[in-house]
Enzyme design. Structure first.
Site, PDB file in Angstrom:
ATOM      1  N   ARG A  39       0.910  -1.369   0.116  1.00  0.00           N
ATOM      2  CA  ARG A  39      -0.078  -0.053  -0.072  1.00  0.00           C
ATOM      3  C   ARG A  39       0.940   1.412  -0.180  1.00  0.00           C
ATOM      4  O   ARG A  39       0.460   2.247  -0.561  1.00  0.00           O
ATOM      5  CB  ARG A  39      -0.841  -0.052   1.073  1.00  0.00           C
ATOM      6  CG  ARG A  39      -2.087  -0.896   1.033  1.00  0.00           C
ATOM      7  CD  ARG A  39      -3.251  -0.964   1.946  1.00  0.00           C
ATOM      8  NE  ARG A  39      -4.403  -1.265   1.689  1.00  0.00           N
ATOM      9  CZ  ARG A  39      -5.173  -1.747   2.644  1.00  0.00           C
ATOM     10  NH1 ARG A  39      -5.046  -1.667   3.867  1.00  0.00           N
ATOM     11  NH2 ARG A  39      -6.267  -2.358   2.202  1.00  0.00           N
ATOM     12  N   LYS A 204     -16.875 -14.965   6.313  1.00  0.00           N
ATOM     13  CA  LYS A 204     -18.117 -15.039   6.744  1.00  0.00           C
ATOM     14  C   LYS A 204     -19.245 -14.514   5.517  1.00  0.00           C
ATOM     15  O   LYS A 204     -18.867 -13.607   4.905  1.00  0.00           O
ATOM     16  CB  LYS A 204     -18.489 -13.862   7.696  1.00  0.00           C
ATOM     17  CG  LYS A 204     -17.906 -14.101   8.945  1.00  0.00           C
ATOM     18  CD  LYS A 204     -17.960 -12.843   9.968  1.00  0.00           C
ATOM     19  CE  LYS A 204     -18.212 -13.167  11.261  1.00  0.00           C
ATOM     20  NZ  LYS A 204     -18.458 -11.799  12.056  1.00  0.00           N
ATOM     21  N   GLY A 358      -7.951  -7.848   1.529  1.00  0.00           N
ATOM     22  CA  GLY A 358      -6.895  -7.787   2.382  1.00  0.00           C
ATOM     23  C   GLY A 358      -5.985  -9.067   2.409  1.00  0.00           C
ATOM     24  O   GLY A 358      -4.845  -9.228   2.196  1.00  0.00           O
ATOM     25  N   GLY A 382     -13.124  -3.900   1.352  1.00  0.00           N
ATOM     26  CA  GLY A 382     -14.489  -3.517   1.485  1.00  0.00           C
ATOM     27  C   GLY A 382     -14.841  -2.583   0.462  1.00  0.00           C
ATOM     28  O   GLY A 382     -16.004  -3.001  -0.007  1.00  0.00           O
TER      29      GLY A 382
HETATM   30  P1  ADP Z   1     -10.475 -10.722   2.531  1.00  0.00           P
HETATM   31  O1  ADP Z   1      -9.629  -9.926   3.311  1.00  0.00           O
HETATM   32  O2  ADP Z   1      -9.431 -11.237   1.375  1.00  0.00           O
HETATM   33  O3  ADP Z   1     -11.475 -10.172   1.953  1.00  0.00           O
HETATM   34  P2  ADP Z   1     -11.771 -12.357   4.497  1.00  0.00           P
HETATM   35  O4  ADP Z   1     -11.459 -11.187   5.359  1.00  0.00           O
HETATM   36  O5  ADP Z   1     -13.214 -12.202   4.043  1.00  0.00           O
HETATM   37  O6  ADP Z   1     -10.770 -12.137   3.001  1.00  0.00           O
HETATM   38  O7  ADP Z   1     -11.491 -13.604   4.928  1.00  0.00           O
HETATM   39  C1  ADP Z   1     -10.243 -14.050   5.414  1.00  0.00           C
HETATM   40  C2  ADP Z   1     -10.138 -15.135   6.526  1.00  0.00           C
HETATM   41  O8  ADP Z   1     -10.966 -16.119   5.965  1.00  0.00           O
HETATM   42  C3  ADP Z   1      -8.668 -15.617   6.641  1.00  0.00           C
HETATM   43  O9  ADP Z   1      -8.186 -15.095   7.730  1.00  0.00           O
HETATM   44  C4  ADP Z   1      -9.062 -17.217   6.392  1.00  0.00           C
HETATM   45  O10 ADP Z   1      -8.399 -18.000   7.329  1.00  0.00           O
HETATM   46  C5  ADP Z   1     -10.418 -17.279   6.645  1.00  0.00           C
HETATM   47  N1  ADP Z   1     -11.104 -18.611   6.259  1.00  0.00           N
HETATM   48  C6  ADP Z   1     -11.150 -19.023   5.146  1.00  0.00           C
HETATM   49  N2  ADP Z   1     -11.493 -20.036   4.935  1.00  0.00           N
HETATM   50  C7  ADP Z   1     -12.030 -20.671   6.191  1.00  0.00           C
HETATM   51  C8  ADP Z   1     -12.657 -21.870   6.598  1.00  0.00           C
HETATM   52  N3  ADP Z   1     -12.992 -22.851   6.099  1.00  0.00           N
HETATM   53  N4  ADP Z   1     -12.769 -21.867   8.183  1.00  0.00           N
HETATM   54  C9  ADP Z   1     -12.469 -20.736   8.790  1.00  0.00           C
HETATM   55  N5  ADP Z   1     -11.829 -19.446   8.178  1.00  0.00           N
HETATM   56  C10 ADP Z   1     -11.799 -19.503   6.945  1.00  0.00           C
HETATM   57 MG    MG Z   2     -10.024  -9.731   5.684  1.00  0.00          MG
END
Ligand code: ADP
Ligand code: MG
Length: 401
Positions: A39, A204, A358, A382
């Site tokens: 960044r 989620k 992220g 986001g």
């Molecule tokens: P991003 O930051 O790319 O938008 P998120 O913040 O939505 O992604 O999600 C990232 C997190 O999701 C990671 O820390 C990862 O460990 C978790 N994750 C992925 N698959 C699973 C799973 N099956 N069970 C629990 N956590 C998960």
């Molecule tokens: Mg994230």
């Protein structure tokens, strides 16, 4: 989303001016050091351009979530130091945001100087919902410069003082990074090349309900992995053991599955998963119909990963947000790595690929994929999702977009 974003040219002659840049220097830190400087690097083109035009620069940014209190470990001082290392700019730092000390540092800034002010979120007024407090804080921030440049794409979805209230008080423009993000992400909301495939994962479903809903009206295929796939599997009456499950979202997932069918969108869920009691234990691959009680699905299985990769391999346009599993644990990174490899192939054969989020970007970097193997790696998680959803982004609205 209506107008055009005014660029730096719209500020006119800025020789000798002091320009406030809202940057997104919200980098991960490890033991007080910058762990990933992507960044910071992404913010350099705007700073360079402003200096080339004879301006000095006052940088405002947030770092982490100090919640309106001073937390020394979330100081921007190490970030300023890294910016100095990465450029030949005379970068200085002031341990104050909008107070007397910051004003003094800004007013005495030499021509061509770059001043980094302390973490905006040390001030409760930056993030408050109280509009008059935000306005008062923005008025103080406005004293730091002659014009404002928004370059913090990762923060444009926030109705915060420095993002939403400050631009109204000064001549304003969008920086190079914000313009690049908006122009590339607009290709996903405009008329993307088909097939258009979106891969969603992460923790989620509830974080991503809005974007799923709006994507179902635009995409050809939606591939769902990560923690969120278990709520979809539960919506198909499957037992998911101790996997991440959002019981209150099962109905929403059921509606998405029906909506996808009605709209002829292929909504693909994994057919196998790697399960374990916890991410530190060795995994075992099982079909999704047979997730043992007490175990958690922590990655998509190899059959699912190959199926996803094959779909990605046929797509002309791919957007990916959210890891396929708990990639931070070496035993559960394989699904995310396979998807990353497939997405990296899209640009190489002339397609259009965007990665947002992220943790998704962190996964790419952890696997050693350089950003240039993708058409675009968004600096906004986001913000990129809300952009795709077609939501109003306060930081862009404030620029007349
Ligand atoms: P991003 O930051 O790319 O938008 P998120 O913040 O939505 O992604 O999600 C990232 C997190 O999701 C990671 O820390 C990862 O460990 C978790 N994750 C992925 N698959 C699973 C799973 N099956 N069970 C629990 N956590 C998960
Ligand atoms: Mg994230």
């Amino acid at each position: 989303v209506s107008g055009e974003l005014p660029g730096l040219d719209s500020l006119g002659d800025i020789d000798g001016c002091r320009i406030i840049v809202r940057a997104d220097l919200n980098v991960p830190l490890a033991a007080g050091n910058v762990a990933d400087d992507s960044r910071i690097r992404a913010s350099i083109p705007t700073l360079r351009e402003l200096r080339n035009r004879g301006a000095s620069v006052v940088i405002l940014s947030h770092l982490g979530r100090p919640g309106g209190r001073v937390e020394p470990e979330l100081s921007l001082a190490p970030v300023a130091a890294r910016l100095r290392e990465l450029t030949s700019f005379p970068v200085s730092f002031v341990g104050d945001v909008a107070g007397e000390e910051a004003r003094h540092a800004a007013f005495t800034l030499a021509s061509g100087g770059v001043l980094v002010c302390e973490n905006l979120r040390f001030e409760p007024a930056e993030t408050t919902k109280d509009e008059s407090q935000r306005a008062a804080f923005a008025a103080e921030l406005a004293l730091l410069g002659d014009a404002f440049v928004e370059d913090a794409f990762g923060a444009v979805h926030r109705r915060h003082a420095s993002v939403y209230d400050l631009p109204a008080r000064l001549p304003h423009a969008a920086g190079e990074l914000v313009r690049r993000e908006v122009s590339l992400l607009s290709r996903l909301t405009g008329d993307p090349g088909r097939p258009y495939t979106v891969v969603l994962g992460g923790a989620k479903v509830s974080d991503k309900l809005g974007v799923i809903e709006s994507l179902l009206g635009r995409v050809d295929e939606l591939l769902v992995g990560g923690g969120m796939c278990f709520t979809f599997l539960a919506a198909q009456e499957m037992e998911v053991g101790s996997s991440l499950l959002e019981a209150d979202q099962i109905d929403a997932c059921r509606r998405f599955l029906e909506d996808a069918k009605r709209r002829n969108v292929d909504l693909l869920l994994p057919t196998d998963v790697a399960v374990a009691a916890d991410p530190g234990s060795p995994g075992e691959v099982v079909p999704v119909e047979r997730i043992p009680q007490g175990l958690r699905g922590l990655d998509i299985g190899p059959v699912a990963a190959r199926a996803f990769a094959e779909r990605i391999g046929r797509a002309a346009t791919v957007f990916w947000n959210g890891p396929m599993g708990v990639f931070e644990a070496p035993g559960f990174a394989a699904g995310t790595r396979t998807v990353a490899e497939a997405v990296a192939g899209v640009d190489a054969r002339g397609g259009f690929s965007v990665v947002g989020g992220g943790d998704s970007a962190a996964a790419l970097h952890a696997f050693g994929f350089p950003d240039d193997r993708f058409t675009h790696v968004s600096t906004g998680g986001g913000a990129s999702l809300e952009f795709l959803e077609g939501r109003e982004l306060p930081g862009l609205t404030a620029l007349g977009y």
